[in-house]
Design an enzyme around this catalytic site. Sequence first.
Site, PDB file in Angstrom:
ATOM      1  N   ASP A   8       5.886  -4.204  -2.297  1.00 24.36           N
ATOM      2  CA  ASP A   8       4.531  -3.980  -1.820  1.00 24.36           C
ATOM      3  C   ASP A   8       4.555  -2.616  -1.111  1.00 24.36           C
ATOM      4  O   ASP A   8       5.633  -2.109  -0.794  1.00 24.36           O
ATOM      5  CB  ASP A   8       4.161  -5.115  -0.852  1.00 24.36           C
ATOM      6  CG  ASP A   8       2.845  -4.882  -0.159  1.00 24.36           C
ATOM      7  OD1 ASP A   8       1.861  -4.563  -0.856  1.00 24.36           O
ATOM      8  OD2 ASP A   8       2.791  -5.009   1.084  1.00 24.36           O
ATOM      9  N   LEU A   9       3.403  -2.041  -0.885  1.00 20.65           N
ATOM     10  CA  LEU A   9       3.365  -0.699  -0.264  1.00 20.65           C
ATOM     11  C   LEU A   9       3.087  -0.771   1.240  1.00 20.65           C
ATOM     12  O   LEU A   9       3.968  -0.499   2.062  1.00 20.65           O
ATOM     13  CB  LEU A   9       2.282   0.148  -0.958  1.00 20.65           C
ATOM     14  CG  LEU A   9       2.044   1.545  -0.377  1.00 20.65           C
ATOM     15  CD1 LEU A   9       3.255   2.444  -0.584  1.00 20.65           C
ATOM     16  CD2 LEU A   9       0.808   2.187  -1.012  1.00 20.65           C
ATOM     17  N   ASP A  10       1.838  -1.161   1.578  1.00 19.18           N
ATOM     18  CA  ASP A  10       1.411  -1.157   2.987  1.00 19.18           C
ATOM     19  C   ASP A  10       2.204  -2.187   3.788  1.00 19.18           C
ATOM     20  O   ASP A  10       2.183  -3.379   3.471  1.00 19.18           O
ATOM     21  CB  ASP A  10      -0.084  -1.496   3.077  1.00 19.18           C
ATOM     22  CG  ASP A  10      -0.956  -0.447   2.385  1.00 19.18           C
ATOM     23  OD1 ASP A  10      -0.749   0.745   2.639  1.00 19.18           O
ATOM     24  OD2 ASP A  10      -1.840  -0.834   1.597  1.00 19.18           O
ATOM     25  N   THR A  16       1.075   1.767   7.071  1.00 19.44           N
ATOM     26  CA  THR A  16      -0.343   2.130   6.978  1.00 19.44           C
ATOM     27  C   THR A  16      -1.231   1.036   7.571  1.00 19.44           C
ATOM     28  O   THR A  16      -2.433   1.270   7.754  1.00 19.44           O
ATOM     29  CB  THR A  16      -0.738   2.325   5.496  1.00 19.44           C
ATOM     30  OG1 THR A  16      -0.035   1.358   4.743  1.00 19.44           O
ATOM     31  CG2 THR A  16      -0.419   3.711   5.013  1.00 19.44           C
ATOM     32  N   LYS A  44      -4.175  -8.459   5.612  1.00 16.98           N
ATOM     33  CA  LYS A  44      -2.993  -7.865   4.976  1.00 16.98           C
ATOM     34  C   LYS A  44      -2.806  -8.402   3.568  1.00 16.98           C
ATOM     35  O   LYS A  44      -2.810  -9.609   3.358  1.00 16.98           O
ATOM     36  CB  LYS A  44      -1.748  -8.121   5.832  1.00 16.98           C
ATOM     37  CG  LYS A  44      -1.773  -7.307   7.114  1.00 16.98           C
ATOM     38  CD  LYS A  44      -0.477  -7.436   7.888  1.00 16.98           C
ATOM     39  CE  LYS A  44      -0.541  -6.553   9.133  1.00 16.98           C
ATOM     40  NZ  LYS A  44       0.612  -6.762  10.007  1.00 16.98           N
ATOM     41  N   SER A 113       0.837  -3.097  -5.439  1.00 17.34           N
ATOM     42  CA  SER A 113      -0.007  -3.090  -4.233  1.00 17.34           C
ATOM     43  C   SER A 113      -1.468  -3.320  -4.566  1.00 17.34           C
ATOM     44  O   SER A 113      -1.935  -2.929  -5.634  1.00 17.34           O
ATOM     45  CB  SER A 113       0.131  -1.730  -3.541  1.00 17.34           C
ATOM     46  OG  SER A 113      -0.845  -1.582  -2.529  1.00 17.34           O
ATOM     47  N   ALA A 114      -2.194  -3.918  -3.617  1.00 21.46           N
ATOM     48  CA  ALA A 114      -3.634  -4.105  -3.788  1.00 21.46           C
ATOM     49  C   ALA A 114      -4.398  -2.816  -3.525  1.00 21.46           C
ATOM     50  O   ALA A 114      -5.574  -2.703  -3.860  1.00 21.46           O
ATOM     51  CB  ALA A 114      -4.121  -5.177  -2.813  1.00 21.46           C
ATOM     52  N   ASN A 117      -5.619   3.225  -2.965  1.00 17.76           N
ATOM     53  CA  ASN A 117      -5.176   4.530  -2.471  1.00 17.76           C
ATOM     54  C   ASN A 117      -3.678   4.740  -2.686  1.00 17.76           C
ATOM     55  O   ASN A 117      -3.106   5.701  -2.167  1.00 17.76           O
ATOM     56  CB  ASN A 117      -5.497   4.646  -0.972  1.00 17.76           C
ATOM     57  CG  ASN A 117      -7.000   4.611  -0.709  1.00 17.76           C
ATOM     58  OD1 ASN A 117      -7.751   5.417  -1.256  1.00 17.76           O
ATOM     59  ND2 ASN A 117      -7.448   3.663   0.097  1.00 17.76           N
ATOM     60  N   LYS A 144      -4.103 -10.608  -4.697  1.00 16.15           N
ATOM     61  CA  LYS A 144      -3.094 -11.540  -4.198  1.00 16.15           C
ATOM     62  C   LYS A 144      -3.830 -12.596  -3.365  1.00 16.15           C
ATOM     63  O   LYS A 144      -4.785 -12.238  -2.668  1.00 16.15           O
ATOM     64  CB  LYS A 144      -2.088 -10.807  -3.299  1.00 16.15           C
ATOM     65  CG  LYS A 144      -1.318  -9.688  -3.993  1.00 16.15           C
ATOM     66  CD  LYS A 144      -0.521  -8.873  -2.963  1.00 16.15           C
ATOM     67  CE  LYS A 144       0.124  -7.660  -3.626  1.00 16.15           C
ATOM     68  NZ  LYS A 144       0.831  -6.765  -2.692  1.00 16.15           N
ATOM     69  N   GLU A 168       7.648  -8.294   0.481  1.00 10.41           N
ATOM     70  CA  GLU A 168       6.255  -8.438   0.939  1.00 10.41           C
ATOM     71  C   GLU A 168       6.154  -8.648   2.444  1.00 10.41           C
ATOM     72  O   GLU A 168       6.983  -9.329   3.031  1.00 10.41           O
ATOM     73  CB  GLU A 168       5.632  -9.679   0.267  1.00 10.41           C
ATOM     74  CG  GLU A 168       4.700  -9.395  -0.869  1.00 10.41           C
ATOM     75  CD  GLU A 168       3.414  -8.686  -0.471  1.00 10.41           C
ATOM     76  OE1 GLU A 168       3.119  -8.586   0.727  1.00 10.41           O
ATOM     77  OE2 GLU A 168       2.706  -8.220  -1.367  1.00 10.41           O
ATOM     78  N   ASP A 169       5.096  -8.090   3.044  1.00 11.58           N
ATOM     79  CA  ASP A 169       4.876  -8.304   4.487  1.00 11.58           C
ATOM     80  C   ASP A 169       3.668  -9.204   4.745  1.00 11.58           C
ATOM     81  O   ASP A 169       3.323  -9.434   5.897  1.00 11.58           O
ATOM     82  CB  ASP A 169       4.639  -6.966   5.201  1.00 11.58           C
ATOM     83  CG  ASP A 169       3.294  -6.371   4.839  1.00 11.58           C
ATOM     84  OD1 ASP A 169       2.973  -6.346   3.633  1.00 11.58           O
ATOM     85  OD2 ASP A 169       2.558  -5.961   5.746  1.00 11.58           O
TER      86      ASP A 169
HETATM   87  C1  BG6 Z   1      -3.180  -3.784   0.879  1.00 10.80           C
HETATM   88  C2  BG6 Z   1      -3.346  -3.892   2.375  1.00 10.80           C
HETATM   89  O1  BG6 Z   1      -1.951  -3.226   0.577  1.00 10.80           O
HETATM   90  O2  BG6 Z   1      -4.219  -2.981   0.322  1.00 10.80           O
HETATM   91  C3  BG6 Z   1      -4.730  -4.422   2.704  1.00 10.80           C
HETATM   92  O3  BG6 Z   1      -2.368  -4.765   2.902  1.00 10.80           O
HETATM   93  C4  BG6 Z   1      -5.780  -3.525   2.062  1.00 10.80           C
HETATM   94  O4  BG6 Z   1      -4.881  -4.470   4.101  1.00 10.80           O
HETATM   95  C5  BG6 Z   1      -5.525  -3.446   0.558  1.00 10.80           C
HETATM   96  O5  BG6 Z   1      -7.079  -4.032   2.305  1.00 10.80           O
HETATM   97  C6  BG6 Z   1      -6.540  -2.549  -0.162  1.00 10.80           C
HETATM   98  O6  BG6 Z   1      -6.311  -1.212   0.237  1.00 10.80           O
HETATM   99  P1  BG6 Z   1      -7.257   0.003  -0.093  1.00 10.80           P
HETATM  100  O7  BG6 Z   1      -6.404   1.195   0.252  1.00 10.80           O
HETATM  101  O8  BG6 Z   1      -7.604  -0.044  -1.542  1.00 10.80           O
HETATM  102  O9  BG6 Z   1      -8.463  -0.131   0.769  1.00 10.80           O
HETATM  103 MG    MG Z   2       1.535  -5.215   2.616  1.00 11.81          MG
END
Ligand code: BG6
Ligand code: MG
Length: 217
Positions: A8-10, A16, A44, A113-114, A117, A144, A168-169
């Site tokens: 996962d990224l964030d 972030t 999250k 990642s979701a 960005n 997810k 994953e966090d």
């Molecule tokens: C996930 C984060 O990685 O991405 C969420 O944990 C976030 O908190 C989701 O809402 C969507 O991110 P973004 O950058 O498309 O708004």
């Molecule tokens: Mg995460």
Amino acid sequence: MISGLIFDLDGVIVDTAKYHYAAWKELADTLHIPFDQKDNERLKGVSRVRSLEIILEIGGLTLSDEDKRKYLTWKNDRYLSYIRELKEDEILPGAKQFLLDARAAGYRVALGSASKNTGLILKMLNITDLFDAVIDGNKVTKAKPDPEVFLRCAEAIGVPAGECVVFEDAEAGVQAAHNAGMTAVGIGSRERLPEADFHIHGFAGVTLKKLLGQLEA
Ligand code: BG6
Ligand code: MG
């Protein structure tokens, strides 16, 4: 046997989460909705749209689709103002070395990642090339805990789901990994991520060989 590692990224590669929280908190304040770090845990791993829905649920507020779109754009603009300043030293301790070790050891490595960005964040951190495949919020339709993002990762790196480990966090992400038939390593405590198969506090001091040995035992 473990052949594929999916990250996962964030909150796993980069911190972030604090920027997502800052932007959502500003929006919640504007809408007079009480929102704190504990509420933020629910955001999250879930998509941007779902995050707004959760905040509106907390405040018992209903908005028109047009207003929702307006606030989603506003939140993302605020978030991007932080992301555009992102520095390589914000990569979480040990994460880059762990990725380098994984590649050197011959594992297939993917990012799931979701976040829509993701591309920009990887570029700012200069780590795009460390992944054999990147599946992000622009490529999936189901958030997810749906397993779509991780199944797409497995497909992209050519590894059967049962041979993949997900880092994953978020609880939603741990559930997504399990729904995909994968092992889930939780980044965080057992209390915060009770469903994860294994827990580490982060990658600092974690040896790839030792960790995967413990997972395969
Ligand atoms: C996930 C984060 O990685 O991405 C969420 O944990 C976030 O908190 C989701 O809402 C969507 O991110 P973004 O950058 O498309 O708004
Ligand atoms: Mg995460």
